[in-house]
Design an enzyme around this catalytic site. Structure first.
Site, mmCIF file in Angstrom:
data_model
loop_
_atom_site.group_PDB
_atom_site.id
_atom_site.type_symbol
_atom_site.label_atom_id
_atom_site.label_comp_id
_atom_site.label_asym_id
_atom_site.label_seq_id
_atom_site.Cartn_x
_atom_site.Cartn_y
_atom_site.Cartn_z
ATOM 1 N N THR A 125 0.837 -1.210 0.000
ATOM 2 C CA THR A 125 0.000 0.000 0.000
ATOM 3 C C THR A 125 0.870 1.258 0.000
ATOM 4 O OG1 THR A 125 -1.687 -1.230 1.178
ATOM 5 C CG2 THR A 125 -1.905 1.160 1.225
ATOM 6 N N ASP A 147 3.290 -8.132 10.502
ATOM 7 C CA ASP A 147 4.673 -8.609 10.362
ATOM 8 C C ASP A 147 5.704 -7.634 10.927
ATOM 9 O OD1 ASP A 147 3.561 -10.709 9.061
ATOM 10 O OD2 ASP A 147 4.449 -10.319 7.108
HETATM 11 O O1 F6P Z 1 1.611 -9.135 5.287
HETATM 12 C C1 F6P Z 1 1.093 -9.838 6.340
HETATM 13 C C2 F6P Z 1 0.823 -11.256 6.012
HETATM 14 O O2 F6P Z 1 0.197 -11.624 7.168
HETATM 15 C C3 F6P Z 1 2.000 -12.158 5.672
HETATM 16 O O3 F6P Z 1 2.739 -12.600 6.754
HETATM 17 C C4 F6P Z 1 1.348 -13.296 4.951
HETATM 18 O O4 F6P Z 1 2.232 -13.987 4.115
HETATM 19 C C5 F6P Z 1 0.301 -12.599 4.185
HETATM 20 O O5 F6P Z 1 -0.071 -11.447 4.929
HETATM 21 C C6 F6P Z 1 -0.878 -13.451 3.841
HETATM 22 O O6 F6P Z 1 -1.906 -12.665 3.381
HETATM 23 P P1 F6P Z 1 -3.171 -13.182 2.586
HETATM 24 O O7 F6P Z 1 -3.439 -14.598 2.951
HETATM 25 O O8 F6P Z 1 -4.249 -12.261 3.010
HETATM 26 O O9 F6P Z 1 -2.829 -13.024 1.160
#
Ligand code: F6P
Length: 364
Positions: A125, A147
């Site tokens: 973003t 994270d």
């Molecule tokens: O960016 C945060 C996060 O939680 C990462 O650790 C993870 O790989 C990702 O988002 C997963 O996001 P989604 O399943 O929503 O694509």
């Protein structure tokens, strides 16, 4: 800067605290006599307003943001596929291509007479926010990610909630692991940075912590488990970040519906351990549970502080910046700078040294 109307967007994966920012921005803007609107699902509410029953742009008022600061998720919805500069479009023949449809944003901002954008999100973003700023739209970024890997801020909201939940989960596993003499591997989120695995692993007294910043040597993990077995600690807990990888190896991915997502490293490590350790090995993947639930008090505070600070920045004419925590205060850094590098765990940081001093195996 003369502001009359601002828009808020929440983009990327959700994190506990997003609603706190929305509430703080709305209240602080209303207090200044500004109008505030929310764009639904990242930028989709503006890019594809016809797809939303309410037109994709919703008025945010003190009434509509009442009682949301303690709730998880985002009342605006979010998406990690709505980059207006490379928007995925499915053609009639089923083929998918990406298009730059950012001119729709410029038109949308003009049509709604919006003076500035507050973009709440993670690295993706902030990258988009940077490009939006180049279109002439005034932008303030607010950093979010469980994270905690965004540079320019000591912490992002959502992280503390995720660490608290993971710590609790690791704590709970001690008794069952010990009762069964098992090795329990807990996989937590953390794509490029191991902050959650490290902090929750330390706070939850994990015996092994594996993070993307330190590619692991599985023999070191086996040695640690065997040493514990010999010392009559016949169970071990491993806290592992989803982005962790063996030395010379790659991160683990799972494919679902043609989409590749990080995941599966706990099972991979379990498969490697099973033939060589005497303990039974079990895995627990916390995944999206870490993104859910009510934000901790620390995350609620951070989200409210970031939201209010974003509005103050606009009032002071400070634009194209990201709000960042720099205790005891909040500061502003140029958006461009905020996206230049990722905040990974420094290998010489106090937390790594603490883990080593406690005898925790870091896989090296
Ligand atoms: O960016 C945060 C996060 O939680 C990462 O650790 C993870 O790989 C990702 O988002 C997963 O996001 P989604 O399943 O929503 O694509």
């Amino acid at each position: 800067m003369h502001v009359k109307k601002i828009a808020i967007t929440t983009g990327g994966g959700d994190a506990p605290g997003l609603n706190g920012v929305i509430r703080a921005v709305t209240l602080a803007a209303t207090k200044r006599g500004w109008e505030c609107v929310g764009i639904r699902e990242g930028f989709d509410g503006m890019l594809h307003s016809e797809q939303f029953e309410d037109g994709g742009i919703v008025a945010l008022t003190p009434n509509s943001v009442r009682g949301i600061a303690h709730t998880g998720g985002t009342i605006l919805g979010t998406t990690n596929r709505g980059n207006p500069f490379s928007y995925k479009v499915t053609n009639a023949d089923g083929s998918v291509e990406t298009q730059d449809i950012s001119d729709r944003l410029v038109d949308g901002f003009a049509a709604h007479k919006i003076d500035a954008l507050i973009a709440i999100g993670g690295d993706g973003t902030m990258d988009i926010a940077c490009q939006v700023a180049k279109l002439g739209i005034k932008v303030i970024g607010v950093p979010k990610t469980i994270d905690n890997d965004l540079d320019g801020t000591v912490a992002t909201f959502g992280f503390d909630t995720a660490v608290s939940y993971a710590t609790d989960a690791i704590g709970r596993l001690h008794s069952t692991a010990s009762s069964h003499n098992r090795v329990m591997i807990v996989e937590v989120m953390g794509r490029y940075a191991g902050w959650i695995a490290l902090e929750a692993g330390l706070a939850g007294s994990a015996d092994v912590i594996l993070i993307p910043e330190i590619p692991f040597d599985i023999t070191k993990v086996v040695e640690k488990i065997e040493r514990r077995n010999r010392n009559n600690r016949r169970f071990s807990i491993i806290s592992i970040a989803e982005g962790a990888m063996p030395i010379g190896g790659e991160a683990s991915y799972k494919e679902t519906g043609g989409v590749k997502n990080l995941g599966g490293v706990a099972d991979r490590v379990a498969d490697t351990l099973r033939p060589v350790v005497e303990n039974q090995v079990r895995t627990v993947v916390l995944g999206h549970l870490l993104r859910g639930g009510s934000p901790t008090s620390r995350d609620r505070l951070l989200s409210l502080r970031f939201g209010a600070a974003a509005v103050r920045a606009l009032e002071d004419g400070c634009v194209d910046v990201m709000v960042g925590l720099d205790p005891p205060t909040v500061r502003y850094i140029p958006l461009q700078q905020a996206t230049e590098r990722m905040k990974t765990v420094p290998l010489d940081c106090d937390m790594i040294l603490t883990a080593r001093d406690l005898g925790t195996c870091l896989g090296d």
